[in-house]
Design a protein around this motif. Structure first.
Motif, short mmCIF file in Angstrom:
data_model
loop_
_atom_site.label_atom_id
_atom_site.label_comp_id
_atom_site.label_asym_id
_atom_site.label_seq_id
_atom_site.Cartn_x
_atom_site.Cartn_y
_atom_site.Cartn_z
N MET A 1 0.83 -1.20 0.00
CA MET A 1 0.00 0.00 0.00
C MET A 1 0.87 1.25 0.00
O MET A 1 1.97 1.26 0.56
CB MET A 1 -0.89 0.04 1.25
CG MET A 1 -1.98 -0.98 1.30
SD MET A 1 -3.03 -0.69 2.75
CE MET A 1 -3.99 -2.19 2.74
N GLU B 1 -2.75 5.41 0.99
CA GLU B 1 -3.68 4.29 1.16
C GLU B 1 -3.67 3.77 2.59
O GLU B 1 -4.71 3.41 3.15
CB GLU B 1 -3.31 3.16 0.18
CG GLU B 1 -3.69 3.47 -1.26
CD GLU B 1 -3.18 2.41 -2.22
OE1 GLU B 1 -3.82 2.22 -3.27
OE2 GLU B 1 -2.15 1.76 -1.92
N PHE C 1 -6.75 3.53 4.99
CA PHE C 1 -7.05 2.22 5.57
C PHE C 1 -7.39 2.35 7.05
O PHE C 1 -8.43 1.88 7.52
CB PHE C 1 -5.81 1.32 5.37
CG PHE C 1 -5.92 -0.07 5.90
CD1 PHE C 1 -6.36 -1.11 5.09
CD2 PHE C 1 -5.53 -0.36 7.20
CE1 PHE C 1 -6.44 -2.41 5.58
CE2 PHE C 1 -5.60 -1.66 7.69
CZ PHE C 1 -6.06 -2.68 6.88
N ILE D 1 -9.12 -0.83 -0.98
CA ILE D 1 -7.69 -0.57 -0.79
C ILE D 1 -6.91 -1.87 -0.75
O ILE D 1 -5.75 -1.93 -1.17
CB ILE D 1 -7.46 0.22 0.52
CG1 ILE D 1 -8.24 1.54 0.49
CG2 ILE D 1 -5.97 0.51 0.73
CD1 ILE D 1 -8.24 2.27 1.82
#
Length: 229
Positions: free
Chosen positions: A1, A5, A9, A202
């Protein structure tokens, strides 16, 4: 990620569960330590059932030593490895009295020197009791970190070190609990419930599961399904 992101998250996990807490029942720092030691290879629900009566009677290391190993075994007999755990709890209680005046030390290295206390247990206590930004990587956190691409690693220490580097403020203190709860109730080992996951857009996991009754689910990969970063 990516960095953005990861922030999103945790923002979404925090929005879903604003005040994450351990699901172990405890009354003070000492009973928290005991509960975490007992939780190894056992469920929190199972530990809570076993310690309900115990923690009504015992709340200090002195009281635990006075209770004795045989009576402690009787209290925790429904928990896996209860014989070994009883020995460790009595021994760590004696060590707390001898070396720390009966108090639980707010130091990870000191905690790890206690019988039956490993790095994961020490990290849980440091986070929950003392507000330290530690990451106790259990099977749930290991799975979620690898499966989603959050912090892929081949072992728990590698995942812990990546989480230490990647988790941003203001999510560091609660990250441990958010990841455990997500792994326990949504991102499950055998069949993750992707259809109700707030971070599914995600997540890097390819074999996302559809809602029940909408057709066969993609075959889940074995193990933790390590994703690309």
């Amino acid at each position: 990620m990516t960095k953005d992101e990861i922030a999103e998250f945790f923002r979404l996990l925090a929005e879903r569960t604003p005040n994450p807490e351990t699901e172990l029942d405890y009354v003070n720092d000492y009973t928290l330590l005991v509960a975490v030691v007992l939780s190894a290879q056992a469920t929190d629900a199972g530990v809570n059932k076993a310690t309900k009566a115990l923690f009504e009677e015992v709340r200090t290391p002195q009281a635990m030593v006075a209770l004795g190993e045989a009576k402690l075994r009787h209290h925790i007999r429904t928990i896996g490895l209860f014989n070994t755990k009883a020995k460790n709890v009595i021994a760590l209680s004696e060590a707390l009295i001898a070396k720390h005046g009966g108090a639980v030390p707010a130091d990870r290295d000191a905690l790890m020197k206690l019988p039956g206390v490993g790095r994961k247990t020490a990290n849980v206590v440091m986070n929950t009791a003392f507000g330290a930004e530690t990451f106790a990587v259990d099977t749930h956190i290991f799975r979620v970190s690898n499966r989603t691409g959050l912090a892929p690693g081949k072992d728990v220490l590698a995942v812990e070190r990546k989480l230490e580097k990647r988790v941003p403020q203001p999510y560091r203190l609660g990250a441990h609990h958010w990841l455990i709860l997500h792994g326990r109730y949504v991102c499950k080992a055998r069949r993750p419930e992707c259809w109700r996951c707030v971070v599914r857009h995600i997540c890097r996991y390819k074999a996302k599961t559809p809602p029940p009754g909408t057709g066969p689910a993609p075959r889940a990969s074995r193990g933790h399904g390590q994703a690309k970063e």
